[in-house]
Enzyme design. Sequence first.
Site, mmCIF file in Angstrom:
data_model
loop_
_atom_site.group_PDB
_atom_site.id
_atom_site.type_symbol
_atom_site.label_atom_id
_atom_site.label_comp_id
_atom_site.label_asym_id
_atom_site.label_seq_id
_atom_site.Cartn_x
_atom_site.Cartn_y
_atom_site.Cartn_z
ATOM 1 N N GLY A 63 -0.802 0.744 -5.034
ATOM 2 C CA GLY A 63 -2.106 0.157 -4.747
ATOM 3 C C GLY A 63 -3.153 0.736 -5.653
ATOM 4 O O GLY A 63 -3.274 1.955 -5.776
ATOM 5 N N CYS A 84 15.900 -6.840 4.283
ATOM 6 C CA CYS A 84 15.105 -8.062 4.391
ATOM 7 C C CYS A 84 15.218 -8.791 3.050
ATOM 8 O O CYS A 84 14.998 -8.194 1.998
ATOM 9 C CB CYS A 84 13.643 -7.746 4.679
ATOM 10 S SG CYS A 84 12.619 -9.240 4.601
ATOM 11 N N ASN A 108 0.764 0.913 6.170
ATOM 12 C CA ASN A 108 1.396 0.147 5.088
ATOM 13 C C ASN A 108 2.244 -0.934 5.752
ATOM 14 O O ASN A 108 3.140 -0.611 6.530
ATOM 15 C CB ASN A 108 2.270 1.088 4.234
ATOM 16 C CG ASN A 108 3.132 0.345 3.225
ATOM 17 O OD1 ASN A 108 4.186 0.813 2.833
ATOM 18 N ND2 ASN A 108 2.705 -0.823 2.787
ATOM 19 N N GLY A 109 1.940 -2.183 5.439
ATOM 20 C CA GLY A 109 2.687 -3.290 6.056
ATOM 21 C C GLY A 109 1.725 -4.364 6.483
ATOM 22 O O GLY A 109 0.521 -4.285 6.214
ATOM 23 N N CYS A 139 12.934 -3.695 3.127
ATOM 24 C CA CYS A 139 12.440 -4.649 2.120
ATOM 25 C C CYS A 139 13.210 -4.508 0.802
ATOM 26 O O CYS A 139 13.101 -3.483 0.122
ATOM 27 C CB CYS A 139 10.959 -4.383 1.882
ATOM 28 S SG CYS A 139 10.306 -5.269 0.451
ATOM 29 N N CYS A 172 12.016 -13.450 1.465
ATOM 30 C CA CYS A 172 11.302 -14.188 0.418
ATOM 31 C C CYS A 172 12.271 -14.950 -0.484
ATOM 32 O O CYS A 172 11.864 -15.801 -1.258
ATOM 33 C CB CYS A 172 10.387 -13.275 -0.387
ATOM 34 S SG CYS A 172 11.175 -11.788 -0.959
ATOM 35 N N ASP A 202 13.357 -9.231 -16.888
ATOM 36 C CA ASP A 202 12.304 -8.733 -15.994
ATOM 37 C C ASP A 202 12.849 -8.690 -14.568
ATOM 38 O O ASP A 202 13.900 -9.278 -14.270
ATOM 39 C CB ASP A 202 11.050 -9.620 -16.072
ATOM 40 C CG ASP A 202 9.786 -8.867 -15.623
ATOM 41 O OD1 ASP A 202 9.899 -7.682 -15.233
ATOM 42 O OD2 ASP A 202 8.695 -9.458 -15.666
ATOM 43 N N ASP A 203 12.115 -7.997 -13.702
ATOM 44 C CA ASP A 203 12.606 -7.845 -12.327
ATOM 45 C C ASP A 203 12.461 -9.119 -11.514
ATOM 46 O O ASP A 203 13.315 -9.449 -10.703
ATOM 47 C CB ASP A 203 11.853 -6.690 -11.641
ATOM 48 C CG ASP A 203 10.379 -6.993 -11.525
ATOM 49 O OD1 ASP A 203 9.941 -7.430 -10.465
ATOM 50 O OD2 ASP A 203 9.663 -6.805 -12.526
ATOM 51 N N TYR A 235 11.268 -4.212 -7.385
ATOM 52 C CA TYR A 235 10.054 -4.072 -8.173
ATOM 53 C C TYR A 235 9.130 -2.950 -7.721
ATOM 54 O O TYR A 235 8.614 -2.198 -8.542
ATOM 55 C CB TYR A 235 9.254 -5.389 -8.143
ATOM 56 C CG TYR A 235 7.850 -5.238 -8.687
ATOM 57 C CD1 TYR A 235 7.640 -5.105 -10.055
ATOM 58 C CD2 TYR A 235 6.749 -5.184 -7.839
ATOM 59 C CE1 TYR A 235 6.353 -4.929 -10.558
ATOM 60 C CE2 TYR A 235 5.462 -5.012 -8.339
ATOM 61 C CZ TYR A 235 5.279 -4.882 -9.690
ATOM 62 O OH TYR A 235 4.016 -4.708 -10.181
ATOM 63 N N CYS A 239 5.879 -13.648 1.586
ATOM 64 C CA CYS A 239 6.181 -12.466 2.402
ATOM 65 C C CYS A 239 5.107 -12.314 3.465
ATOM 66 O O CYS A 239 3.924 -12.335 3.154
ATOM 67 C CB CYS A 239 6.206 -11.216 1.525
ATOM 68 S SG CYS A 239 6.387 -9.712 2.496
ATOM 69 N N SER A 246 8.671 -2.647 -15.566
ATOM 70 C CA SER A 246 9.425 -3.062 -14.380
ATOM 71 C C SER A 246 10.827 -3.560 -14.697
ATOM 72 O O SER A 246 11.718 -3.476 -13.868
ATOM 73 C CB SER A 246 8.643 -4.134 -13.633
ATOM 74 O OG SER A 246 8.400 -5.237 -14.484
ATOM 75 N N CYS A 282 0.844 -1.189 0.000
ATOM 76 C CA CYS A 282 0.000 0.000 0.000
ATOM 77 C C CYS A 282 0.877 1.236 0.000
ATOM 78 O O CYS A 282 2.078 1.158 0.212
ATOM 79 C CB CYS A 282 -0.854 0.035 1.263
ATOM 80 S SG CYS A 282 -1.881 -1.416 1.471
HETATM 81 P P1 AMP Z 1 3.990 -13.860 -12.108
HETATM 82 O O1 AMP Z 1 3.202 -14.152 -13.317
HETATM 83 O O2 AMP Z 1 3.222 -14.144 -10.860
HETATM 84 O O3 AMP Z 1 5.332 -14.538 -12.114
HETATM 85 O O4 AMP Z 1 4.229 -12.285 -12.095
HETATM 86 C C1 AMP Z 1 5.477 -11.704 -12.168
HETATM 87 C C2 AMP Z 1 5.355 -10.308 -12.676
HETATM 88 O O5 AMP Z 1 4.615 -9.516 -11.739
HETATM 89 C C3 AMP Z 1 6.707 -9.636 -12.857
HETATM 90 O O6 AMP Z 1 6.681 -9.047 -14.141
HETATM 91 C C4 AMP Z 1 6.791 -8.569 -11.795
HETATM 92 O O7 AMP Z 1 7.206 -7.357 -12.372
HETATM 93 C C5 AMP Z 1 5.397 -8.426 -11.255
HETATM 94 N N1 AMP Z 1 5.375 -8.523 -9.790
HETATM 95 C C6 AMP Z 1 6.281 -9.026 -8.948
HETATM 96 N N2 AMP Z 1 5.874 -8.968 -7.659
HETATM 97 C C7 AMP Z 1 4.665 -8.409 -7.691
HETATM 98 C C8 AMP Z 1 3.711 -8.064 -6.680
HETATM 99 N N3 AMP Z 1 3.923 -8.301 -5.401
HETATM 100 N N4 AMP Z 1 2.573 -7.506 -7.101
HETATM 101 C C9 AMP Z 1 2.327 -7.267 -8.405
HETATM 102 N N5 AMP Z 1 3.179 -7.564 -9.385
HETATM 103 C C10 AMP Z 1 4.328 -8.126 -9.049
HETATM 104 FE FE1 SF4 Z 2 10.227 -7.506 1.095
HETATM 105 FE FE2 SF4 Z 2 10.559 -10.111 0.566
HETATM 106 FE FE3 SF4 Z 2 11.090 -9.124 2.986
HETATM 107 FE FE4 SF4 Z 2 8.575 -9.276 2.120
HETATM 108 S S1 SF4 Z 2 9.932 -10.997 2.550
HETATM 109 S S2 SF4 Z 2 9.515 -7.571 3.220
HETATM 110 S S3 SF4 Z 2 8.835 -8.832 -0.064
HETATM 111 S S4 SF4 Z 2 12.149 -8.624 1.059
#
Ligand code: AMP
Ligand code: SF4
Length: 431
Positions: free
Chosen positions: A28, A420, A95-96, A227, A423, A334-335, A233, A371, A274, A2
């Site tokens: 959000g 952190c 937020n959290g 985080c 994950c 991608d990220d 991302y 997470c 991203s 958020c």
């Molecule tokens: P997925 O299909 O679940 O592997 O989605 C990965 C994609 O979602 C990547 O392109 C990321 O940029 C994006 N992404 C990663 N983490 C999140 C998140 N927590 N919420 C929304 N998008 C995310």
């Molecule tokens: Fe961020 Fe991953 Fe830690 Fe959650 S577990 S606070 S997404 S680094």
Amino acid sequence: MCGIAGVWNVKDAFSVLHDVLLGLQHRGQESVGIVVDGFKTIKGKGLVDTVLTEDKWEDAEKGIGHVRYSTAGSLEDIQPILAFTKKGRLAVAHNGNIPNADKWIDLLHEKGAVFQSTLDSEIFLHLISMNEGDLKSSIVKALKKVPLAYSLLILHEDFLAAARDPYGVRPLFYGRFDEGVVVASEDSALRAIGVEEIEEVPPGTIVFFTTEGEERIKFGSRGKKFCSFEFIYFARPDSHFMSQSVHIVRYRMGEELFRENPIEADVVVPVLDSGLSGAMGFSNASGIPLDIGLMRNRYVGRSFIMPANREKIVKKKLVPIEDVIRGKRVVVIDDSIVRGTTMGIIVKILREAGAKEVHVGIHSPPVRYPCFYGIDTARKKELVAGEHDVEEIKKIVNADSLFYLSLSGLKKAIRRSELCVACFNGEYFHE
Ligand code: AMP
Ligand code: SF4
């Protein structure tokens, strides 16, 4: 995840909150809420511009607001939440995520608390209300009891308070504006409206803004655990955390990714938006030209939380430019990969557009663990890397090769160790 925003002693609090929340919209998109002077409240589902329409604005000088990222929830679950306590009226924006919220809720139920919503954020209000002593010391006592994870704004008629948990998991910044102060989850949202002298709320600290000035109280210290996913991302590329530019950190992640995985290819294609900064770094380190092989249609909604028709949505959202891709060895950057579905669709799109080979580079380590601290990734069994190794994921997404950044490469790119990374390595720090 958020975004939160607060204003204190600022002309046109409505429009300032609107503008700051708009700058945090990426954090959000499900709902928006604000509470201003006199505890006037506007809440609704959807985007900032849809909910905070000008016809609802009134004169106000203080307030807090929230943009929410979550899949479900009724209007009661839209923040900020409000409460009449024996110490006065309060509004809270959070937020959290409190990882052991159930334990707190059981405990508070036993003491007679009645919860109005399903939000763990309500725990703070109950603790504040039940504590002995004046309001400010009750707030500090409540924060001492709950170690993580929160960045929190509390509005009272005499003050705005901004607090961060003792680990500093989630971000929070504030600075001078007009005669007063503006607070936000990211410094970029403050900079965008001309806020000056921006500072971070330090971990384990609450800052009270009152008409007399500013009072900081340190209430805890646990060793910083910011985080790392904010860098990877979540945050805007023009934001800064720990005095580091998010864009530049992502760029370094891309450079590091190539150093760890030297590969030969004809073109580097970013997954927009991203993966862009990381792809630029990867291209710079490798000498492989960067090109826009996948165009992004900004007007198609988010695909992350819409499992039912994700392929259709991703295909509408990411359109291949065949002239860039046809006959080429493509490295797509991608990220992150969370559930793996997006990348599977992207590889398919690139192959259909005529790519000779499709290699996938991810500028973070595999997300193996859920997470508990406020980022809505997925449950362990939904995480593709929670269930499969890299070779298997390569097959699942149908790539010619798949490579991730190592955890040490990630830390090297961030150039900070107080992070952190739970994950990625499963090393949680809550009880
Ligand atoms: P997925 O299909 O679940 O592997 O989605 C990965 C994609 O979602 C990547 O392109 C990321 O940029 C994006 N992404 C990663 N983490 C999140 C998140 N927590 N919420 C929304 N998008 C995310
Ligand atoms: Fe961020 Fe991953 Fe830690 Fe959650 S577990 S606070 S997404 S680094």
